[in-house]
Write a protein that holds these residues in place. Structure first.
Motif, PDB file in Angstrom:
ATOM      1  N   ARG A 153       1.048  -0.951   0.020  1.00 21.45           N
ATOM      2  CA  ARG A 153       0.050  -0.075   0.000  1.00 21.45           C
ATOM      3  C   ARG A 153       1.120   1.204   0.049  1.00 21.45           C
ATOM      4  O   ARG A 153       0.435   2.351  -0.637  1.00 21.45           O
ATOM      5  N   THR A 154       2.146   1.286   0.853  1.00 22.75           N
ATOM      6  CA  THR A 154       2.857   2.344   0.812  1.00 22.75           C
ATOM      7  C   THR A 154       3.421   2.519  -0.643  1.00 22.75           C
ATOM      8  O   THR A 154       3.685   3.657  -1.086  1.00 22.75           O
ATOM      9  N   MET A 155       3.880   1.610  -1.092  1.00 29.89           N
ATOM     10  CA  MET A 155       4.213   1.699  -2.598  1.00 29.89           C
ATOM     11  C   MET A 155       3.492   2.038  -3.682  1.00 29.89           C
ATOM     12  O   MET A 155       3.802   2.900  -4.474  1.00 29.89           O
ATOM     13  N   LEU A 156       2.409   1.357  -3.567  1.00 32.31           N
ATOM     14  CA  LEU A 156       1.413   1.724  -4.818  1.00 32.31           C
ATOM     15  C   LEU A 156       0.437   3.013  -4.514  1.00 32.31           C
ATOM     16  O   LEU A 156      -0.140   3.230  -5.222  1.00 32.31           O
ATOM     17  N   GLN A 157       0.112   3.029  -3.247  1.00 35.46           N
ATOM     18  CA  GLN A 157      -0.663   4.358  -2.958  1.00 35.46           C
ATOM     19  C   GLN A 157      -1.729   4.032  -3.438  1.00 35.46           C
ATOM     20  O   GLN A 157      -2.260   5.037  -4.434  1.00 35.46           O
ATOM     21  N   PRO A 158      -2.727   3.178  -3.273  1.00 34.44           N
ATOM     22  CA  PRO A 158      -3.917   3.157  -3.933  1.00 34.44           C
ATOM     23  C   PRO A 158      -5.056   4.275  -4.002  1.00 34.44           C
ATOM     24  O   PRO A 158      -5.634   4.680  -5.153  1.00 34.44           O
ATOM     25  N   GLU A 159      -5.074   4.965  -3.055  1.00 31.74           N
ATOM     26  CA  GLU A 159      -6.060   6.194  -2.928  1.00 31.74           C
ATOM     27  C   GLU A 159      -5.490   7.185  -3.950  1.00 31.74           C
ATOM     28  O   GLU A 159      -6.562   7.555  -4.556  1.00 31.74           O
ATOM     29  N   LYS A 160      -4.292   7.441  -3.926  1.00 32.11           N
ATOM     30  CA  LYS A 160      -4.112   8.445  -4.812  1.00 32.11           C
ATOM     31  C   LYS A 160      -3.819   8.052  -6.325  1.00 32.11           C
ATOM     32  O   LYS A 160      -4.046   8.835  -6.942  1.00 32.11           O
ATOM     33  N   ALA A 161      -3.349   6.746  -6.505  1.00 31.42           N
ATOM     34  CA  ALA A 161      -3.507   6.315  -7.749  1.00 31.42           C
ATOM     35  C   ALA A 161      -4.844   6.318  -8.460  1.00 31.42           C
ATOM     36  O   ALA A 161      -5.006   6.839  -9.543  1.00 31.42           O
ATOM     37  N   VAL A 199      -5.634  -9.657  -3.695  1.00 36.88           N
ATOM     38  CA  VAL A 199      -6.664  -9.853  -2.375  1.00 36.88           C
ATOM     39  C   VAL A 199      -7.636  -8.477  -2.413  1.00 36.88           C
ATOM     40  O   VAL A 199      -8.137  -8.173  -1.307  1.00 36.88           O
ATOM     41  N   GLY A 200      -7.487  -7.700  -3.249  1.00 34.90           N
ATOM     42  CA  GLY A 200      -8.554  -6.482  -3.420  1.00 34.90           C
ATOM     43  C   GLY A 200      -8.096  -5.044  -3.157  1.00 34.90           C
ATOM     44  O   GLY A 200      -8.664  -4.159  -2.623  1.00 34.90           O
ATOM     45  N   MET A 201      -6.592  -5.064  -2.997  1.00 31.92           N
ATOM     46  CA  MET A 201      -6.356  -3.710  -2.081  1.00 31.92           C
ATOM     47  C   MET A 201      -6.875  -2.471  -2.962  1.00 31.92           C
ATOM     48  O   MET A 201      -7.395  -1.601  -2.665  1.00 31.92           O
ATOM     49  N   PHE A 202      -6.827  -2.577  -4.428  1.00 32.86           N
ATOM     50  CA  PHE A 202      -7.483  -1.504  -5.238  1.00 32.86           C
ATOM     51  C   PHE A 202      -8.878  -1.613  -5.285  1.00 32.86           C
ATOM     52  O   PHE A 202      -9.558  -0.735  -5.324  1.00 32.86           O
ATOM     53  N   SER A 203      -9.427  -2.715  -5.383  1.00 35.65           N
ATOM     54  CA  SER A 203     -10.782  -2.983  -5.727  1.00 35.65           C
ATOM     55  C   SER A 203     -11.728  -2.143  -4.410  1.00 35.65           C
ATOM     56  O   SER A 203     -12.553  -1.761  -4.620  1.00 35.65           O
ATOM     57  N   LEU A 204     -11.227  -2.599  -3.351  1.00 31.85           N
ATOM     58  CA  LEU A 204     -11.979  -1.990  -2.101  1.00 31.85           C
ATOM     59  C   LEU A 204     -11.858  -0.588  -2.035  1.00 31.85           C
ATOM     60  O   LEU A 204     -12.819   0.023  -1.949  1.00 31.85           O
ATOM     61  N   VAL A 205     -10.871  -0.068  -2.464  1.00 29.98           N
ATOM     62  CA  VAL A 205     -10.749   1.417  -2.266  1.00 29.98           C
ATOM     63  C   VAL A 205     -11.721   2.079  -3.640  1.00 29.98           C
ATOM     64  O   VAL A 205     -12.157   2.933  -3.202  1.00 29.98           O
ATOM     65  N   ARG A 224     -13.424  -9.464   1.976  1.00 30.70           N
ATOM     66  CA  ARG A 224     -13.047  -8.195   2.561  1.00 30.70           C
ATOM     67  C   ARG A 224     -14.363  -7.086   2.269  1.00 30.70           C
ATOM     68  O   ARG A 224     -14.439  -6.316   2.872  1.00 30.70           O
ATOM     69  N   ALA A 225     -14.651  -7.111   1.046  1.00 30.68           N
ATOM     70  CA  ALA A 225     -15.596  -6.199   0.567  1.00 30.68           C
ATOM     71  C   ALA A 225     -16.930  -6.321   1.439  1.00 30.68           C
ATOM     72  O   ALA A 225     -17.520  -5.331   1.981  1.00 30.68           O
ATOM     73  N   LYS A 226     -17.443  -7.493   1.651  1.00 30.89           N
ATOM     74  CA  LYS A 226     -18.618  -7.885   2.608  1.00 30.89           C
ATOM     75  C   LYS A 226     -18.384  -7.108   4.062  1.00 30.89           C
ATOM     76  O   LYS A 226     -19.191  -6.545   4.803  1.00 30.89           O
ATOM     77  N   GLU A 227     -16.924  -7.396   4.716  1.00 32.58           N
ATOM     78  CA  GLU A 227     -16.780  -7.231   5.995  1.00 32.58           C
ATOM     79  C   GLU A 227     -16.591  -5.357   5.955  1.00 32.58           C
ATOM     80  O   GLU A 227     -17.010  -5.056   7.285  1.00 32.58           O
TER      81      GLU A 227
END
Length: 222
Positions: free
Chosen positions: A48-56, A75-81, A107-110
């Motif tokens: 997450r630190t490297m890829l910065q999904p929120e900013k990307a 595991v959905g790091m970008f999909s969930l954001v 994770r989406a359900k949670e």
């Protein structure tokens, strides 16, 4: 970090664990990485630190009613954001591994997100209709698959006219992590491959957040 955890940062793989690339084993001289959801979840904070999904995501999502395909979702790091932002839209979380898709959906359900749909399929054969999505994201995936041209053609196929492809890839520069150099796709080569798929490359930029990563933005004409 120990050597073997650095060798191949991404824990995704599209195809057999035994396939070869240009006649050589992909991981010559390296411990084979574990392509499993638990492994990716353990490394998510570092990624997450490297890829910065929120900013990307802000670089290519400009309306909250878009339909996005996350091709090789892990595991959905970008999909969930993305799903949080796309409050009036939808995310297709696609991965060749059913376990990755299941983990993303759990994770989406949670997280209380009801706009994520899972697809377990190879990147070159996504069961979506032609011109059905506004955005395709391919983050740190293409270097891992041996059907690169087919995957890009599939991205072009499912994009609506005027739709956007956004890619994150790793250059052949030592940033202290990532796959072996011979697996990596240099920016000029990726630009050529994406253009050959029929999409118009808008820009290729270095990531401002992580040395050796770069972004490619392209559009389907229409």
């Amino acid at each position: 970090m120990s050597n073997d955890t650095n060798k191949h940062e991404e824990g995704r793989h599209h195809g057999s664990h035994h396939h070869h690339h240009h006649g050589r084993p992909l991981f010559t001289g390296h411990a084979m990485p574990a392509f499993n959801p638990e492994d990716l979840l353990r490394r998510e904070e570092r990624r997450r630190t490297m890829l910065q999904p929120e900013k990307a995501l802000q670089l290519f999502l400009d309306r909250n009613d878009a339909v996005m395909l996350d091709l090789g979702c892990g595991v959905g790091m970008f999909s969930l954001v993305a799903a949080r932002y796309l409050s009036a839209g939808k995310v297709y979380a696609s991965d060749v591994h059913q376990g990755m898709v299941d983990t993303t959906l759990r994770r989406a359900k949670e997280a209380g997100l009801s706009n994520v749909e899972g697809i377990a399929a190879p990147a070159a054969k996504v069961p979506l209709p032609d011109a059905s999505v506004d955005v395709v994201l391919i983050s740190m995936v293409l270097h891992d698959i041996d059907t690169r041209e087919e995957a890009l053609a599939e991205a072009a196929r499912v994009l609506k006219p005027g739709g956007t492809l956004f890619m994150i890839e790793i250059d052949r520069i030592d940033g202290g992590f990532g796959p072996p150099m011979e697996m990596r796709i240099p920016p000029a080569e990726l630009r050529t491959m994406v253009s050959a798929s029929g999409l118009e490359v808008t820009y290729v930029n270095d990531s401002p957040w992580q040395k050796s990563l770069y972004f490619l933005h392209a559009k389907r004409e229409g």
